[in-house]
Design an enzyme around this catalytic site. Structure first.
Site, PDB file in Angstrom:
ATOM      1  CG  ASP A 297      -0.199  -2.034 -12.942  1.00  0.00           C
ATOM      2  OD1 ASP A 297       0.005  -1.842 -11.733  1.00  0.00           O
ATOM      3  OD2 ASP A 297       0.622  -2.594 -13.687  1.00  0.00           O
ATOM      4  CD  GLU A 344       0.577   1.163  -9.263  1.00  0.00           C
ATOM      5  OE1 GLU A 344       1.248   1.847  -8.440  1.00  0.00           O
ATOM      6  OE2 GLU A 344       0.980   0.891 -10.395  1.00  0.00           O
ATOM      7  CG  ASP A 397       3.794  -6.535  -8.235  1.00  0.00           C
ATOM      8  OD1 ASP A 397       3.828  -7.673  -8.746  1.00  0.00           O
ATOM      9  OD2 ASP A 397       3.519  -5.514  -8.879  1.00  0.00           O
TER      10      ASP A 397
END
Length: 518
Positions: A297, A344, A397
């Site tokens: 991430d 990501e 998200d």
């Protein structure tokens, strides 16, 4: 990293069906893997599996190494002789469609507490050697974590920078006294971690035996109120009292005039480099026990990150600071070999970030929900993808794809219709098809999109403090046509070998009228 062309589904274990208020690592997890196998999916993507803290977010965990004890399956513990039927008789009536954290946590904590008592009372005798081996293998983090959690309990959940100075600063005498006084609680947390690891690794093994790889998630930053920060203060920008001096976030942009102030402590990368990035090496080593591939991430933070003074109420008065860059990945590769990482790299990405990603041969991410606000040059449109990438209809998200499409500006909806060469009907399934047909090596779809669910099935709304992470599905929502339809796509678009397209107990076709309405 070289990746096999494959397809998968994003589903966090908390979202699995089950009777005890939250998805768990029991029968329903195995049934889910059976569904993935029947559907020709070769990837199961999950969110971070750590013990959740503030807001029940898996991205704000008490540990970068530990597992979430609330995922432990009580029925499996019953088979192990650690839970009795009487423990479950007075279970609250939990909703099937959501995790009610407020009622689930005290119920499950109480049952797990009684399971620990039985473990210590003799029922765990047959696990003694296995537990000892676990403690030895996980000694890098386990002792500090168990002590941290025991101290949190003794301080009514207070963050560690509010503890007595001697404990906050980890003075030897204070820690020795705490280990003695809190020995049973420390032991309980170790046993809970042992039970979690045992169940999760059994689930992962079952998936791997069926040709399914587990895709995990490593948040680049960790929670301040975590065992890792407390146990390794020298690796973070903290003051003499243990409070952060600078914190993580992102600068103001189109979506927020004040940016995002995440609040995570920032690493002292120079100190980490002096130690060969050993903490990170162990973090990846541990994660590679849990997962086969790892989504990292906020990858761009390894090249440069937004540093915000902790005293600032917003992210406006921050600055870009250079991250560890290539020496970090070189150290990881030297210690662990070729790393199976998905970067990501969403958001505003600079050429330097792209260079760091490409120098390490890492696939980046593409999200179809981001693809239709521009023109034909938009990098999220499939005709612009490099092969080495991972495409998603949406992420945890994002809104569900149906919710996003219904709320999108008409100009975006128009481009979707033109790009797909069809109307609104069945648009979610057609976007799934678009992802699967793309050149991207990896194609992942949230289960909510497979089911064609609207915004009330959204997993997380960034910036919303409560009400997130609770979505669950019901077993009957996995309709009979979904697996064969997904398998047909995976075979058609080269994400499943033709020889693997074995017969399944599901019907092998689906009519247009059975696909969700867009």
């Amino acid at each position: 990293m070289e990746t096999q062309r494959s397809a998968g589904i994003l589903l966090h274990p908390t979202s699995l069906p089950g009777p005890h208020g939250i998805g768990a690592l029991g029968e329903q997890a195995y049934r889910w893997i059976d569904f993935l196998e029947a559907a020709g999916q070769r990837l199961w993507q999950v969110l971070p599996l750590g013990p959740t803290g503030y807001g029940d977010s898996p991205y704000q965990s008490f540990s970068a190494f530990a597992g979430n004890p609330y995922l432990i399956d009580l029925d499996r513990l019953r088979g192990d002789g650690l839970v009795e039927g009487a423990d479950l008789i007075h279970s609250p009536t939990f909703p099937g469609e959501r995790v009610d954290f407020g009622s689930m946590i005290p119920f499950k904590s109480a049952v797990l507490g009684r399971a620990f008592d039985r473990f210590e009372g003799g029922a765990g005798e047959r696990f003694r050697e296995e537990l000892a081996a676990f403690e030895l293998a996980q000694e890098f983090w386990l002792e500090d974590f168990a002590l941290f959690m025991a101290l949190k309990e003794s301080h009514d959940g207070q963050a560690w920078n509010g503890w007595d100075e001697a404990l906050r600063l980890r003075q030897d005498l204070a820690l020795a006294r705490a280990r003695q006084e809190l020995a049973p609680v420390i032991r309980r947390h170790k046993v809970w971690q042992f039970l979690f690891y045992r169940q999760w690794l059994d689930v992962k093994r079952y998936a791997n035996e069926r040709g399914i790889a587990v895709v995990g998630d490593i948040p680049i930053f960790i929670s301040f109120d975590s065992a890792d920060t407390w146990a390794n203060p020298e690796l973070f920008h903290l003051d003499e009292q243990g409070s952060p001096t600078v914190i993580a976030g992102v600068p103001p942009d189109y979506f927020s005039a004040t940016g995002q102030r995440w609040g995570n402590p920032l690493y002292r990368w120079s100190r980490m480099a002096e130690g060969g990035f050993s903490w990170w090496v162990e973090r990846f080593r541990s994660s590679l026990e849990f997962y086969d591939l790892i989504r990292v991430d906020h990858f761009r933070g390894f090249e440069a990150y937004w540093e915000i003074p902790a005293s600032e109420p917003t992210a406006v008065k921050g600055r870009w600071v250079r991250g560890p860059g290539q020496p970090f990945f070189a150290a990881l590769s030297k210690a662990l070999g070729d790393l199976p990482i998905i970067a990501e790299d969403l958001g505003v990405i600079t050429p330097d970030v792209e260079q760091l990603r490409d120098d390490n041969h890492l696939p980046g991410m593409k999200v179809l929900q981001f693809a239709f606000a521009g023109d034909a040059g938009d990098p999220y449109l499939p005709h612009n993808y490099p092969r080495r990438s991972a495409v998603y209809t949406g992420t945890h998200d994002n809104d569900t794809t149906l919710g996003w499409y219904r709320g999108a500006p008409e100009a975006e909806r128009d481009l979707v219709r033109r790009y797909l060469a069809r109307g609104d009907e069945g648009v979610v399934w057609e976007l799934i098809r678009l992802a699967q047909a793309s050149v991207a090596d990896i194609a992942v779809v949230p289960l909510q999109d497979v089911m064609g669910l609207a915004s009330d099935a959204r997993m997380n709304t960034p910036g919303q403090a409560s009400g997130n992470w609770g979505w669950r599905f019901l077993s009957e929502q996995l309709e009979h046509w979904m697996a064969p339809q997904l398998r047909e796509m995976a075979t058609l678009y080269g994400r499943l070998e033709v020889g693997e397209a074995a017969d399944t107990p599901y019907r092998q076709s689906v009519t247009a009228s059975e696909v969700e309405e867009g």
